[in-house]
Design an enzyme around this catalytic site. Structure first.
Site, short mmCIF file in Angstrom:
data_model
loop_
_atom_site.label_atom_id
_atom_site.label_comp_id
_atom_site.label_asym_id
_atom_site.label_seq_id
_atom_site.Cartn_x
_atom_site.Cartn_y
_atom_site.Cartn_z
N ASP A 14 -69.91 -42.85 -15.14
CA ASP A 14 -69.16 -44.03 -15.56
C ASP A 14 -70.23 -45.28 -15.57
OD1 ASP A 14 -67.60 -42.17 -13.97
OD2 ASP A 14 -65.98 -43.38 -14.43
N ASP A 39 -68.04 -40.72 -18.82
CA ASP A 39 -68.02 -42.23 -19.22
C ASP A 39 -69.27 -42.79 -19.39
OD1 ASP A 39 -65.38 -41.84 -19.30
OD2 ASP A 39 -64.92 -42.75 -17.37
N ASN A 42 -63.12 -39.57 -19.69
CA ASN A 42 -62.07 -40.12 -20.89
C ASN A 42 -62.21 -41.06 -21.65
OD1 ASN A 42 -61.99 -41.22 -18.20
ND2 ASN A 42 -60.81 -42.79 -19.05
N HIS A 46 -56.57 -43.42 -10.17
CA HIS A 46 -56.52 -41.89 -10.48
C HIS A 46 -56.05 -40.85 -9.48
CE1 HIS A 46 -58.33 -43.80 -13.98
NE2 HIS A 46 -59.24 -44.21 -13.14
N HIS A 65 -65.29 -40.98 -12.55
CA HIS A 65 -63.84 -41.51 -13.08
C HIS A 65 -63.50 -42.43 -11.97
CE1 HIS A 65 -60.63 -41.25 -15.61
NE2 HIS A 65 -59.72 -40.60 -14.61
N VAL A 66 -63.26 -42.17 -10.82
CA VAL A 66 -62.90 -43.26 -9.84
C VAL A 66 -64.11 -43.94 -9.44
CG1 VAL A 66 -62.00 -43.37 -7.57
CG2 VAL A 66 -61.21 -41.50 -8.79
N HIS A 67 -64.17 -45.21 -9.51
CA HIS A 67 -65.21 -46.19 -9.41
C HIS A 67 -65.30 -46.54 -8.00
CE1 HIS A 67 -64.23 -47.63 -13.82
NE2 HIS A 67 -64.63 -46.38 -13.85
N TYR A 122 -68.80 -46.77 -22.63
CA TYR A 122 -67.51 -47.64 -22.61
C TYR A 122 -67.19 -48.46 -23.94
CZ TYR A 122 -66.49 -46.45 -18.02
OH TYR A 122 -66.26 -45.83 -16.68
FE LIG Z 1 -63.21 -42.19 -16.34
#
Ligand SMILES: [Fe+2]
Length: 419
Positions: free
Chosen positions: A163, A190, A227, A322, A349-351, A193
Protein backbone atom coordinates in the site's frame (compact mmCIF):
# COMPACT_ATOMS: atom_id res chain seq x y z
CA UNK A 1 14.35 -24.58 10.49
CA UNK A 2 16.50 -21.51 9.89
CA UNK A 3 16.46 -18.54 12.20
CA UNK A 4 14.32 -15.55 11.54
CA UNK A 5 15.03 -11.89 12.08
CA UNK A 6 12.62 -9.02 11.91
CA UNK A 7 13.04 -5.35 11.64
CA UNK A 8 9.45 -4.59 12.48
CA UNK A 9 8.72 -1.07 11.38
CA UNK A 10 5.53 0.82 11.29
CA UNK A 11 5.73 0.87 7.53
CA UNK A 12 7.62 -2.13 6.26
CA UNK A 13 8.98 -5.35 7.65
CA UNK A 14 12.40 -6.76 7.04
CA UNK A 15 12.48 -10.53 7.00
CA UNK A 16 15.93 -12.08 7.43
CA UNK A 17 16.38 -15.76 6.69
CA UNK A 18 19.50 -16.43 8.69
CA UNK A 19 21.53 -19.58 8.85
CA UNK A 20 21.14 -21.14 12.27
CA UNK A 21 20.55 -17.85 14.05
CA UNK A 22 17.37 -16.56 15.58
CA UNK A 23 17.43 -12.80 15.81
CA UNK A 24 14.84 -10.10 16.17
CA UNK A 25 15.22 -6.41 15.53
CA UNK A 26 12.59 -3.82 16.10
CA UNK A 27 13.08 -0.39 14.62
CA UNK A 28 12.33 2.68 16.66
CA UNK A 29 11.09 4.39 13.52
CA UNK A 30 7.50 5.61 13.70
CA UNK A 31 6.08 7.35 10.71
CA UNK A 32 3.84 10.35 11.01
CA UNK A 33 0.15 9.72 10.56
CA UNK A 34 -0.76 12.86 8.68
CA UNK A 35 -0.63 14.60 6.39
CA UNK A 36 -0.58 11.91 3.74
CA UNK A 37 -0.22 14.37 0.92
CA UNK A 38 0.78 13.19 -2.53
CA UNK A 39 4.08 14.56 -3.75
CA UNK A 40 3.43 17.03 -6.60
CA UNK A 41 4.18 15.91 -10.13
CA UNK A 42 7.06 18.40 -10.39
CA UNK A 43 8.72 16.89 -7.29
CA UNK A 44 12.39 15.99 -7.65
CA UNK A 45 11.43 12.44 -6.61
CA UNK A 46 9.52 12.05 -9.89
CA UNK A 47 12.22 13.59 -12.10
CA UNK A 48 12.56 12.19 -15.62
CA UNK A 49 16.01 11.02 -16.74
CA UNK A 50 18.06 13.14 -19.10
CA UNK A 51 18.06 12.45 -22.83
CA UNK A 52 15.35 12.15 -25.47
CA UNK A 53 13.16 9.08 -24.98
CA UNK A 54 15.46 7.87 -22.19
CA UNK A 55 14.29 4.68 -20.45
CA UNK A 56 12.42 5.44 -17.23
CA UNK A 57 10.43 3.59 -14.58
CA UNK A 58 13.02 0.82 -14.62
CA UNK A 59 12.11 -2.19 -12.51
CA UNK A 60 13.25 -5.77 -12.22
CA UNK A 61 11.62 -8.88 -10.84
CA UNK A 62 12.59 -12.52 -10.59
CA UNK A 63 12.31 -14.12 -14.02
CA UNK A 64 12.17 -17.82 -13.24
CA UNK A 65 11.31 -20.29 -10.48
CA UNK A 66 14.73 -20.47 -8.81
CA UNK A 67 16.40 -17.04 -9.10
CA UNK A 68 18.71 -17.48 -12.09
CA UNK A 69 16.80 -15.00 -14.25
CA UNK A 70 15.36 -11.50 -14.03
CA UNK A 71 12.72 -9.67 -16.02
CA UNK A 72 13.88 -6.11 -16.68
CA UNK A 73 11.10 -3.63 -17.51
CA UNK A 74 11.12 0.05 -18.47
CA UNK A 75 9.20 2.70 -20.36
CA UNK A 76 10.32 4.81 -23.30
CA UNK A 77 7.97 7.78 -23.07
CA UNK A 78 8.03 9.34 -26.52
CA UNK A 79 8.34 6.65 -29.14
CA UNK A 80 8.95 2.94 -29.68
CA UNK A 81 12.52 1.77 -29.08
CA UNK A 82 14.40 -1.53 -29.11
CA UNK A 83 13.58 -3.79 -26.14
CA UNK A 84 17.21 -4.73 -25.69
CA UNK A 85 19.23 -5.23 -22.53
CA UNK A 86 23.03 -5.32 -22.69
CA UNK A 87 24.63 -6.89 -19.66
CA UNK A 88 27.80 -8.34 -18.20
CA UNK A 89 29.44 -9.42 -14.99
CA UNK A 90 32.00 -6.66 -15.61
CA UNK A 91 31.21 -2.98 -15.41
CA UNK A 92 31.20 -1.09 -18.74
CA UNK A 93 31.57 -4.25 -20.78
CA UNK A 94 28.00 -5.23 -21.72
CA UNK A 95 29.02 -8.05 -24.06
CA UNK A 96 25.80 -10.03 -23.64
CA UNK A 97 22.43 -9.08 -25.07
CA UNK A 98 18.84 -10.10 -24.37
CA UNK A 99 15.85 -9.23 -26.51
CA UNK A 100 12.44 -8.47 -25.03
CA UNK A 101 9.01 -7.28 -26.08
CA UNK A 102 7.18 -3.94 -26.16
CA UNK A 103 3.59 -3.06 -25.39
CA UNK A 104 1.42 -0.05 -24.60
CA UNK A 105 -2.17 0.65 -23.64
CA UNK A 106 -4.80 3.32 -23.35
CA UNK A 107 -7.05 4.01 -20.37
CA UNK A 108 -9.88 6.40 -21.19
CA UNK A 109 -8.02 9.57 -22.27
CA UNK A 110 -4.57 8.41 -21.13
CA UNK A 111 -2.09 6.85 -23.53
CA UNK A 112 0.86 5.05 -21.99
CA UNK A 113 4.45 5.24 -23.12
CA UNK A 114 6.11 2.20 -24.67
CA UNK A 115 6.52 -0.48 -22.03
CA UNK A 116 9.38 -2.94 -22.45
CA UNK A 117 9.84 -6.32 -20.74
CA UNK A 118 13.01 -8.32 -21.27
CA UNK A 119 13.89 -11.68 -19.75
CA UNK A 120 17.56 -12.08 -18.90
CA UNK A 121 18.18 -15.71 -18.01
CA UNK A 122 20.98 -18.21 -17.58
CA UNK A 123 22.54 -16.12 -14.80
CA UNK A 124 24.89 -17.39 -12.13
CA UNK A 125 23.93 -17.35 -8.48
CA UNK A 126 25.48 -14.90 -6.05
CA UNK A 127 26.80 -12.69 -8.81
CA UNK A 128 26.64 -8.98 -9.53
CA UNK A 129 25.51 -8.10 -13.04
CA UNK A 130 25.66 -4.71 -14.73
CA UNK A 131 23.10 -3.81 -17.37
CA UNK A 132 22.44 -1.05 -19.85
CA UNK A 133 19.21 -0.05 -21.59
CA UNK A 134 18.58 2.68 -24.16
CA UNK A 135 21.01 4.03 -26.70
CA UNK A 136 23.40 6.92 -27.24
CA UNK A 137 23.09 9.86 -24.89
CA UNK A 138 19.87 8.39 -23.52
CA UNK A 139 21.40 5.08 -22.40
CA UNK A 140 21.16 4.26 -18.69
CA UNK A 141 23.17 1.81 -16.61
CA UNK A 142 22.20 -0.16 -13.51
CA UNK A 143 23.18 -3.33 -11.68
CA UNK A 144 21.66 -6.15 -9.64
CA UNK A 145 22.86 -9.01 -7.49
CA UNK A 146 21.56 -12.54 -8.05
CA UNK A 147 20.55 -14.53 -4.94
CA UNK A 148 22.38 -17.54 -3.53
CA UNK A 149 21.46 -20.96 -4.90
CA UNK A 150 18.33 -22.59 -3.52
CA UNK A 151 19.52 -24.25 -0.36
CA UNK A 152 18.33 -25.01 3.14
CA UNK A 153 21.19 -22.93 4.58
CA UNK A 154 20.98 -19.95 2.20
CA UNK A 155 20.66 -16.67 4.12
CA UNK A 156 18.66 -13.82 2.64
CA UNK A 157 16.91 -10.60 3.66
CA UNK A 158 13.55 -9.57 2.25
CA UNK A 159 11.75 -6.30 2.75
CA UNK A 160 7.97 -6.39 2.88
CA UNK A 161 6.08 -3.32 1.71
CA UNK A 162 2.42 -2.77 0.90
CA UNK A 163 0.00 0.00 0.00
CA UNK A 164 2.83 2.35 -0.84
CA UNK A 165 1.33 5.17 -2.93
CA UNK A 166 3.29 8.33 -3.65
CA UNK A 167 2.92 10.68 -0.69
CA UNK A 168 5.62 12.17 1.49
CA UNK A 169 4.96 9.24 3.82
CA UNK A 170 5.55 6.86 0.89
CA UNK A 171 8.86 8.63 0.37
CA UNK A 172 9.72 8.11 4.02
CA UNK A 173 8.97 4.39 3.66
CA UNK A 174 11.10 4.01 0.56
CA UNK A 175 14.00 5.98 1.99
CA UNK A 176 13.89 3.93 5.15
CA UNK A 177 13.86 0.71 3.15
CA UNK A 178 16.79 1.81 1.01
CA UNK A 179 18.90 2.07 4.17
CA UNK A 180 17.76 -1.27 5.53
CA UNK A 181 19.99 -3.77 3.76
CA UNK A 182 17.02 -5.59 2.24
CA UNK A 183 17.95 -7.55 -0.88
CA UNK A 184 14.53 -7.98 -2.47
CA UNK A 185 11.03 -6.69 -1.75
CA UNK A 186 7.94 -8.80 -1.28
CA UNK A 187 5.24 -6.33 -2.31
CA UNK A 188 1.75 -7.11 -1.02
CA UNK A 189 -0.34 -5.00 -3.40
CA UNK A 190 -1.68 -1.46 -3.93
CA UNK A 191 1.15 0.21 -5.81
CA UNK A 192 0.56 3.69 -7.21
CA UNK A 193 -2.99 4.62 -6.16
CA UNK A 194 -3.40 6.17 -9.61
CA UNK A 195 -7.04 5.10 -9.46
CA UNK A 196 -7.62 7.80 -6.82
CA UNK A 197 -7.23 10.47 -9.53
CA UNK A 198 -9.75 11.66 -12.07
CA UNK A 199 -10.15 9.08 -14.83
CA UNK A 200 -7.60 6.83 -13.04
CA UNK A 201 -4.92 9.18 -14.30
CA UNK A 202 -2.16 7.03 -15.79
CA UNK A 203 0.31 9.86 -15.30
CA UNK A 204 0.38 8.79 -11.65
CA UNK A 205 1.41 5.28 -12.72
CA UNK A 206 4.34 6.91 -14.54
CA UNK A 207 5.33 9.10 -11.61
CA UNK A 208 5.16 6.11 -9.24
CA UNK A 209 7.39 4.08 -11.55
CA UNK A 210 9.99 6.87 -11.51
CA UNK A 211 9.65 7.28 -7.74
CA UNK A 212 10.41 3.63 -6.86
CA UNK A 213 13.04 3.19 -9.59
CA UNK A 214 15.81 4.04 -7.10
CA UNK A 215 15.14 0.60 -5.59
CA UNK A 216 13.30 -1.39 -8.28
CA UNK A 217 16.03 -0.90 -10.91
CA UNK A 218 18.60 -2.53 -8.61
CA UNK A 219 16.78 -5.35 -6.86
CA UNK A 220 13.78 -7.51 -7.65
CA UNK A 221 10.42 -6.58 -6.24
CA UNK A 222 8.15 -9.63 -6.14
CA UNK A 223 4.85 -8.14 -7.22
CA UNK A 224 1.34 -8.77 -6.01
CA UNK A 225 -1.79 -6.81 -6.85
CA UNK A 226 -4.34 -5.13 -4.58
CA UNK A 227 -7.77 -3.61 -5.00
CA UNK A 228 -6.26 -0.36 -6.32
CA UNK A 229 -4.92 -2.30 -9.30
CA UNK A 230 -8.36 -3.58 -10.38
CA UNK A 231 -9.27 -0.32 -12.16
CA UNK A 232 -12.64 -1.55 -13.38
CA UNK A 233 -14.31 1.57 -14.76
CA UNK A 234 -17.23 0.70 -17.05
CA UNK A 235 -18.35 4.33 -16.77
CA UNK A 236 -15.17 5.25 -18.68
CA UNK A 237 -15.49 2.36 -21.09
CA UNK A 238 -12.79 0.42 -19.23
CA UNK A 239 -14.30 -2.98 -18.56
CA UNK A 240 -11.22 -5.17 -18.30
CA UNK A 241 -9.58 -5.57 -14.90
CA UNK A 242 -5.97 -4.92 -13.81
CA UNK A 243 -5.23 -3.32 -17.21
CA UNK A 244 -2.42 -0.87 -16.26
CA UNK A 245 -0.91 -3.27 -13.69
CA UNK A 246 -0.73 -6.19 -16.11
CA UNK A 247 0.79 -4.08 -18.86
CA UNK A 248 3.42 -2.59 -16.58
CA UNK A 249 4.40 -5.33 -14.13
CA UNK A 250 5.55 -8.74 -15.34
CA UNK A 251 5.64 -11.83 -13.18
CA UNK A 252 7.31 -15.21 -13.90
CA UNK A 253 4.02 -17.09 -13.57
CA UNK A 254 4.68 -19.65 -16.31
CA UNK A 255 7.75 -20.91 -14.44
CA UNK A 256 5.52 -22.09 -11.59
CA UNK A 257 2.93 -23.63 -13.95
CA UNK A 258 0.41 -20.87 -13.22
CA UNK A 259 -2.05 -19.87 -15.92
CA UNK A 260 -2.18 -16.23 -14.79
CA UNK A 261 0.34 -13.51 -13.90
CA UNK A 262 -1.92 -12.70 -10.94
CA UNK A 263 -0.88 -15.77 -8.91
CA UNK A 264 2.43 -17.59 -9.01
CA UNK A 265 5.38 -18.78 -6.94
CA UNK A 266 9.11 -18.22 -6.84
CA UNK A 267 11.87 -19.82 -4.85
CA UNK A 268 14.65 -17.58 -3.62
CA UNK A 269 17.55 -18.63 -1.36
CA UNK A 270 15.85 -20.70 1.38
CA UNK A 271 12.33 -19.38 0.80
CA UNK A 272 9.40 -20.66 -1.25
CA UNK A 273 7.16 -17.67 -1.87
CA UNK A 274 3.56 -18.07 -3.00
CA UNK A 275 1.73 -15.02 -4.39
CA UNK A 276 -2.07 -15.16 -4.22
CA UNK A 277 -4.57 -12.78 -5.78
CA UNK A 278 -7.27 -11.60 -3.39
CA UNK A 279 -9.33 -10.22 -6.31
CA UNK A 280 -9.25 -13.18 -8.69
CA UNK A 281 -11.50 -16.22 -8.29
CA UNK A 282 -10.14 -18.65 -5.68
CA UNK A 283 -13.03 -20.83 -4.58
CA UNK A 284 -12.96 -24.58 -5.15
CA UNK A 285 -12.23 -25.68 -8.73
CA UNK A 286 -11.18 -22.22 -9.97
CA UNK A 287 -7.77 -21.94 -11.71
CA UNK A 288 -6.15 -20.23 -8.70
CA UNK A 289 -7.49 -22.89 -6.31
CA UNK A 290 -6.29 -25.72 -8.54
CA UNK A 291 -2.88 -24.12 -9.03
CA UNK A 292 -2.32 -23.56 -5.30
CA UNK A 293 -3.27 -27.14 -4.56
CA UNK A 294 -0.53 -28.30 -6.91
CA UNK A 295 2.05 -25.71 -5.89
CA UNK A 296 1.85 -26.63 -2.20
CA UNK A 297 2.73 -30.20 -3.14
CA UNK A 298 5.84 -28.94 -4.93
CA UNK A 299 7.23 -27.27 -1.81
CA UNK A 300 10.42 -29.03 -0.72
CA UNK A 301 11.23 -28.05 2.87
CA UNK A 302 14.62 -29.77 2.56
CA UNK A 303 15.58 -27.06 0.07
CA UNK A 304 13.31 -24.17 1.04
CA UNK A 305 12.50 -24.45 4.76
CA UNK A 306 10.69 -21.10 4.68
CA UNK A 307 7.21 -21.20 3.18
CA UNK A 308 5.79 -17.69 2.77
CA UNK A 309 2.44 -16.61 1.33
CA UNK A 310 1.62 -13.12 0.07
CA UNK A 311 -1.91 -11.79 -0.37
CA UNK A 312 -3.50 -8.36 -0.28
CA UNK A 313 -6.54 -8.67 1.98
CA UNK A 314 -5.51 -10.15 5.36
CA UNK A 315 -7.23 -13.33 6.53
CA UNK A 316 -6.95 -12.16 10.16
CA UNK A 317 -7.55 -8.52 10.97
CA UNK A 318 -8.65 -6.86 14.20
CA UNK A 319 -9.14 -3.42 12.66
CA UNK A 320 -12.49 -1.97 11.77
CA UNK A 321 -11.07 -1.16 8.36
CA UNK A 322 -11.73 -4.08 6.01
CA UNK A 323 -12.96 -6.30 8.82
CA UNK A 324 -13.76 -9.80 7.47
CA UNK A 325 -12.79 -8.95 3.87
CA UNK A 326 -10.26 -11.81 3.88
CA UNK A 327 -12.74 -14.28 5.34
CA UNK A 328 -13.65 -15.94 2.05
CA UNK A 329 -9.99 -16.64 1.26
CA UNK A 330 -9.51 -17.91 4.80
CA UNK A 331 -12.39 -20.33 4.28
CA UNK A 332 -10.83 -21.50 1.01
CA UNK A 333 -7.16 -21.81 1.97
CA UNK A 334 -6.53 -21.82 5.73
CA UNK A 335 -6.85 -25.59 5.95
CA UNK A 336 -4.02 -25.97 3.43
CA UNK A 337 -1.85 -23.37 5.18
CA UNK A 338 -2.07 -25.48 8.37
CA UNK A 339 -1.61 -28.79 6.56
CA UNK A 340 1.53 -27.58 4.79
CA UNK A 341 2.77 -25.60 7.81
CA UNK A 342 3.10 -22.22 6.11
CA UNK A 343 5.48 -20.10 8.19
CA UNK A 344 4.31 -16.60 7.38
CA UNK A 345 1.40 -14.96 5.60
CA UNK A 346 2.00 -11.32 4.67
CA UNK A 347 -0.87 -9.03 3.67
CA UNK A 348 -1.51 -5.33 3.15
CA UNK A 349 -4.81 -3.54 2.54
CA UNK A 350 -5.38 -2.55 6.17
CA UNK A 351 -3.22 0.50 6.81
CA UNK A 352 -1.74 -0.72 10.03
CA UNK A 353 0.86 -3.13 11.32
CA UNK A 354 -0.47 -6.27 12.99
CA UNK A 355 1.05 -9.65 13.82
CA UNK A 356 -0.80 -12.72 15.05
CA UNK A 357 0.16 -15.65 17.22
CA UNK A 358 0.14 -19.03 15.49
CA UNK A 359 -3.60 -19.57 15.43
CA UNK A 360 -6.11 -21.33 13.21
CA UNK A 361 -9.84 -21.45 12.85
CA UNK A 362 -10.17 -24.47 10.60
CA UNK A 363 -12.78 -26.16 12.75
CA UNK A 364 -15.23 -23.34 12.21
CA UNK A 365 -18.31 -23.95 10.14
CA UNK A 366 -21.90 -22.83 10.35
CA UNK A 367 -22.89 -25.63 12.74
CA UNK A 368 -19.76 -26.27 14.82
CA UNK A 369 -20.11 -23.17 16.94
CA UNK A 370 -16.29 -22.89 17.09
CA UNK A 371 -16.24 -19.23 16.23
CA UNK A 372 -12.85 -18.28 17.53
CA UNK A 373 -9.34 -19.18 16.42
CA UNK A 374 -7.31 -21.41 18.69
CA UNK A 375 -3.55 -21.79 19.24
CA UNK A 376 -2.17 -24.07 16.56
CA UNK A 377 1.55 -24.84 16.21
CA UNK A 378 1.04 -25.81 12.57
CA UNK A 379 -0.56 -22.50 11.67
CA UNK A 380 1.22 -19.51 10.09
CA UNK A 381 1.98 -16.22 11.74
CA UNK A 382 -0.13 -13.58 9.98
CA UNK A 383 1.48 -10.18 9.46
CA UNK A 384 -0.34 -7.17 8.05
CA UNK A 385 1.82 -4.34 6.79
CA UNK A 386 -0.50 -2.10 4.80
CA UNK A 387 0.79 1.17 6.22
CA UNK A 388 3.21 1.94 3.41
CA UNK A 389 2.23 5.59 3.24
CA UNK A 390 -0.50 6.07 0.65
CA UNK A 391 -2.82 9.08 0.61
CA UNK A 392 -5.62 7.36 2.51
CA UNK A 393 -3.85 7.57 5.87
CA UNK A 394 -3.74 5.02 8.69
CA UNK A 395 -6.29 2.55 10.02
CA UNK A 396 -6.52 2.94 13.75
CA UNK A 397 -9.92 1.79 14.94
CA UNK A 398 -9.85 -1.68 16.51
CA UNK A 399 -12.91 -3.76 15.82
CA UNK A 400 -12.31 -5.71 19.03
CA UNK A 401 -12.20 -2.58 21.15
CA UNK A 402 -15.11 -0.95 19.41
CA UNK A 403 -17.34 -4.00 19.46
CA UNK A 404 -16.65 -5.19 23.00
CA UNK A 405 -16.37 -1.93 24.93
CA UNK A 406 -19.79 -0.55 25.77
CA UNK A 407 -18.73 3.12 26.00
CA UNK A 408 -21.72 5.02 24.67
CA UNK A 409 -23.48 1.82 23.71
CA UNK A 410 -22.70 2.14 20.05
CA UNK A 411 -20.00 0.67 17.92
CA UNK A 412 -17.23 2.92 16.69
CA UNK A 413 -16.70 3.04 12.96
CA UNK A 414 -13.69 3.70 10.78
CA UNK A 415 -13.21 7.39 10.21
CA UNK A 416 -12.29 7.33 6.55
CA UNK A 417 -12.33 4.90 3.67
CA UNK A 418 -9.00 3.21 3.41
CA UNK A 419 -7.53 0.32 1.56
FE1 LIG B 1 -6.02 -2.33 -0.55
Amino acid sequence: MRGLGFAALSLHVLLCLVNGVSSRRTSSYVRSEFPSTDMPLDSEWFATPKGYNAPQQVHITQGDYDGKAVIISWVTPSEPAPSQVFYSKEENRYDQKAEGTMTNYTFYDYKSGYIHHCLVDGLQYNTKYYYKIGTGDSAREFWFQTPPAIDIDASYTFGIIGDLGQTFNSLSTLQHYLKSGGESVLFVGDLSYADRYQHNDGIRWDSWGRFVERSTAYQPWIWNSGNHEIEYRPDLGETSTFKPYLHRYSTPYLASKSSSPMWYAVRRASAHIIVLSSYSPFVKYTPQWMWLKGELKRVDREKTPWLIVLMHAPMYNSNDAHFMEGESMRAAFEKWFVKYKVDLVFAGHVHAYERSYRISNINYNVTSGNRYPVPDKSAPVYITVGDGGNQEGLAWSSVIRSRTTPRSGRRATATRPCS
